[in-house]
Design a protein around this motif. Structure first.
Motif, PDB file in Angstrom:
ATOM      1  N   ILE A  50     103.740  22.100 -74.375  1.00  0.00           N
ATOM      2  CA  ILE A  50     104.275  22.571 -73.091  1.00  0.00           C
ATOM      3  C   ILE A  50     105.629  23.230 -73.303  1.00  0.00           C
ATOM      4  CG2 ILE A  50     105.148  21.836 -70.842  1.00  0.00           C
ATOM      5  CD1 ILE A  50     103.019  19.567 -71.004  1.00  0.00           C
ATOM      6  N   HIS A  51     106.472  22.585 -74.118  1.00  0.00           N
ATOM      7  CA  HIS A  51     107.793  23.160 -74.412  1.00  0.00           C
ATOM      8  C   HIS A  51     107.651  24.523 -75.081  1.00  0.00           C
ATOM      9  CE1 HIS A  51     112.019  23.362 -75.531  1.00  0.00           C
ATOM     10  NE2 HIS A  51     111.647  23.637 -76.773  1.00  0.00           N
ATOM     11  N   GLU A  52     106.737  24.625 -76.037  1.00  0.00           N
ATOM     12  CA  GLU A  52     106.516  25.894 -76.733  1.00  0.00           C
ATOM     13  C   GLU A  52     105.986  26.955 -75.785  1.00  0.00           C
ATOM     14  OE1 GLU A  52     103.855  24.796 -79.803  1.00  0.00           O
ATOM     15  OE2 GLU A  52     105.387  23.779 -81.028  1.00  0.00           O
ATOM     16  N   GLU A  53     105.108  26.552 -74.875  1.00  0.00           N
ATOM     17  CA  GLU A  53     104.515  27.497 -73.934  1.00  0.00           C
ATOM     18  C   GLU A  53     105.569  28.049 -72.976  1.00  0.00           C
ATOM     19  OE1 GLU A  53     101.561  29.827 -72.358  1.00  0.00           O
ATOM     20  OE2 GLU A  53     101.367  28.495 -74.097  1.00  0.00           O
ATOM     21  N   LEU A  54     106.404  27.179 -72.455  1.00  0.00           N
ATOM     22  CA  LEU A  54     107.460  27.623 -71.556  1.00  0.00           C
ATOM     23  C   LEU A  54     108.441  28.544 -72.280  1.00  0.00           C
ATOM     24  CD1 LEU A  54     108.194  24.321 -69.613  1.00  0.00           C
ATOM     25  CD2 LEU A  54     107.223  26.405 -68.653  1.00  0.00           C
ATOM     26  N   LYS A  55     108.787  28.174 -73.507  1.00  0.00           N
ATOM     27  CA  LYS A  55     109.727  28.980 -74.289  1.00  0.00           C
ATOM     28  C   LYS A  55     109.137  30.350 -74.608  1.00  0.00           C
ATOM     29  CE  LYS A  55     112.468  28.878 -78.545  1.00  0.00           C
ATOM     30  NZ  LYS A  55     112.791  28.095 -79.776  1.00  0.00           N
ATOM     31  N   ALA A  56     107.827  30.385 -74.979  1.00  0.00           N
ATOM     32  CA  ALA A  56     107.181  31.649 -75.320  1.00  0.00           C
ATOM     33  C   ALA A  56     107.102  32.586 -74.116  1.00  0.00           C
ATOM     34  CB  ALA A  56     105.781  31.393 -75.875  1.00  0.00           C
ATOM     35  N   ARG A  57     106.924  32.016 -72.939  1.00  0.00           N
ATOM     36  CA  ARG A  57     106.830  32.830 -71.726  1.00  0.00           C
ATOM     37  C   ARG A  57     108.203  33.219 -71.179  1.00  0.00           C
ATOM     38  NH1 ARG A  57     102.115  30.427 -67.768  1.00  0.00           N
ATOM     39  NH2 ARG A  57     100.582  29.869 -69.344  1.00  0.00           N
ATOM     40  N   GLY A  58     109.232  32.543 -71.658  1.00  0.00           N
ATOM     41  CA  GLY A  58     110.552  32.774 -71.100  1.00  0.00           C
ATOM     42  C   GLY A  58     110.642  32.294 -69.672  1.00  0.00           C
ATOM     43  N   LEU A  59     109.929  31.200 -69.375  1.00  0.00           N
ATOM     44  CA  LEU A  59     109.844  30.707 -68.002  1.00  0.00           C
ATOM     45  C   LEU A  59     110.754  29.510 -67.790  1.00  0.00           C
ATOM     46  CD1 LEU A  59     105.982  30.821 -67.410  1.00  0.00           C
ATOM     47  CD2 LEU A  59     107.686  32.402 -66.527  1.00  0.00           C
ATOM     48  N   ALA A  60     111.251  29.414 -66.592  1.00  0.00           N
ATOM     49  CA  ALA A  60     111.952  28.209 -66.160  1.00  0.00           C
ATOM     50  C   ALA A  60     111.143  27.591 -65.034  1.00  0.00           C
ATOM     51  CB  ALA A  60     113.352  28.555 -65.675  1.00  0.00           C
ATOM     52  N   VAL A  61     111.241  26.295 -64.894  1.00  0.00           N
ATOM     53  CA  VAL A  61     110.488  25.619 -63.841  1.00  0.00           C
ATOM     54  C   VAL A  61     111.137  25.945 -62.500  1.00  0.00           C
ATOM     55  CG1 VAL A  61     109.738  23.406 -62.916  1.00  0.00           C
ATOM     56  CG2 VAL A  61     109.801  23.766 -65.384  1.00  0.00           C
ATOM     57  N   THR A  62     110.415  26.667 -61.681  1.00  0.00           N
ATOM     58  CA  THR A  62     110.969  27.102 -60.388  1.00  0.00           C
ATOM     59  C   THR A  62     110.319  26.392 -59.210  1.00  0.00           C
ATOM     60  OG1 THR A  62     109.369  28.918 -60.271  1.00  0.00           O
ATOM     61  CG2 THR A  62     111.505  29.381 -61.304  1.00  0.00           C
ATOM     62  N   ALA A  63     109.281  25.627 -59.461  1.00  0.00           N
ATOM     63  CA  ALA A  63     108.607  24.923 -58.366  1.00  0.00           C
ATOM     64  C   ALA A  63     108.207  23.538 -58.847  1.00  0.00           C
ATOM     65  CB  ALA A  63     107.367  25.692 -57.903  1.00  0.00           C
ATOM     66  N   ARG A  64     108.397  22.560 -57.994  1.00  0.00           N
ATOM     67  CA  ARG A  64     108.022  21.194 -58.337  1.00  0.00           C
ATOM     68  C   ARG A  64     106.515  21.073 -58.331  1.00  0.00           C
ATOM     69  NH1 ARG A  64     106.988  16.280 -55.849  1.00  0.00           N
ATOM     70  NH2 ARG A  64     107.749  14.464 -56.988  1.00  0.00           N
ATOM     71  N   ILE A  65     105.962  20.469 -59.377  1.00  0.00           N
ATOM     72  CA  ILE A  65     104.517  20.291 -59.460  1.00  0.00           C
ATOM     73  C   ILE A  65     104.095  19.216 -58.468  1.00  0.00           C
ATOM     74  CG2 ILE A  65     102.592  19.667 -60.969  1.00  0.00           C
ATOM     75  CD1 ILE A  65     104.287  20.547 -63.324  1.00  0.00           C
ATOM     76  N   PRO A  66     103.138  19.504 -57.586  1.00  0.00           N
ATOM     77  CA  PRO A  66     102.668  18.487 -56.642  1.00  0.00           C
ATOM     78  C   PRO A  66     102.168  17.235 -57.369  1.00  0.00           C
ATOM     79  CG  PRO A  66     101.818  20.653 -56.053  1.00  0.00           C
ATOM     80  CD  PRO A  66     102.460  20.794 -57.391  1.00  0.00           C
ATOM     81  N   ASP A  67     102.459  16.071 -56.786  1.00  0.00           N
ATOM     82  CA  ASP A  67     102.075  14.810 -57.421  1.00  0.00           C
ATOM     83  C   ASP A  67     100.577  14.755 -57.694  1.00  0.00           C
ATOM     84  OD1 ASP A  67     104.686  14.026 -57.321  1.00  0.00           O
ATOM     85  OD2 ASP A  67     104.456  12.802 -55.518  1.00  0.00           O
TER      86      ASP A  67
END
Length: 240
Positions: A50-67
């Motif tokens: 997950i860390h690698e995927e976010l880093k590769a996309r250059g994404l930051a978490v902008t929305a809280r994942i629904p429970d």
């Protein structure tokens, strides 16, 4: 020579004795700790992906994942120990965390949880094949359909991915990622009409058999679910 089963019976009797007084304790001692450790290891592997995927996309978490999605994701994802499938789950969570509607569709979790690595390879082949016919929406240019003749897909994936690849193609059909369609070959229709017209006018027209043949071709096509999953897994650009 007769088999002496006394050792087996004795071992079975010892195995079925309650440990700590309850059957639950026995089950926990035999399997529970191993399953917990296995799922914990899977969770650790997933965290890295997950860390690698976010880093590769250059994404930051902008929305809280629904429970509801988070719990369903964790339940299914931690059952996976194959890196290829873990990567798919990592992409779904990374997409959901960034607000991707397709990635946040809980129905995709069940589909991917039933994948084997070869299923993922066949899905990628179908949705990225240069031989496939693509149709884009006139309004926004978004890809909304993919078709590939069944015989062509069958031949290509067996050559590229091996003889067992067609089993994965069938599995994608069963999961609703793709669907089987049929189309009538336009050339065969034209030939049939010419034959019928020629016979009606009394002319001699060369044809095989007494009746014109209409050729029906089976086609593998995308479904709305399959396109949504492909977008969530980033198998193609948004514009198709």
């Amino acid at each position: 020579m007769p088999i002496d089963v006394s050792d087996i019976v004795t071992a079975s009797a010892e195995l079925t004795k309650p440990l700590g007084g309850t059957l639950n304790d026995a089950w926990q001692a035999l399997i529970g700790d191993r399953v917990a450790a296995w799922r914990l290891k899977n969770a650790m592997d997933l965290q890295l992906k997950i860390h690698e995927e976010l880093k590769a996309r250059g994404l930051a978490v902008t929305a809280r994942i629904p429970d509801r999605f988070a719990v369903a994701w964790f339940e299914e994802a931690t059952k996976q120990d194959e890196p290829e499938i873990q990567q798919l789950f990592a992409r779904l969570l990374a997409g959901a965390a960034s607000g991707d509607v397709d990635a946040g569709d809980r129905r995709h979790l069940e589909i991917v949880s039933r994948f084997v690595p070869l299923d993922a390879e066949v899905m990628r082949f179908f949705f990225t094949s240069d031989a496939a016919q693509r149709t884009n929406s006139r309004e926004d240019g978004i890809l909304n359909d993919i078709e590939l003749e069944e015989w062509e897909m069958y031949k290509a994936i067996r050559e590229k991915l091996g003889d067992r690849a067609w089993q994965s193609a069938e599995h994608l059909l069963a999961l609703g990622v793709t669907e089987r369609r049929v189309t009538i070959d336009s050339d065969s229709v034209s030939a049939a009409l010419m034959t019928l017209k020629s016979n009606h006018e009394g002319d001699v027209f060369p044809t095989w058999g007494s009746r014109p043949d209409i050729e029906i071709r089976p086609i593998i096509g995308s479904t709305a679910t399959g396109l949504s999953l492909a977008r969530a897994l980033r198998l193609f650009d948004e514009g198709g």
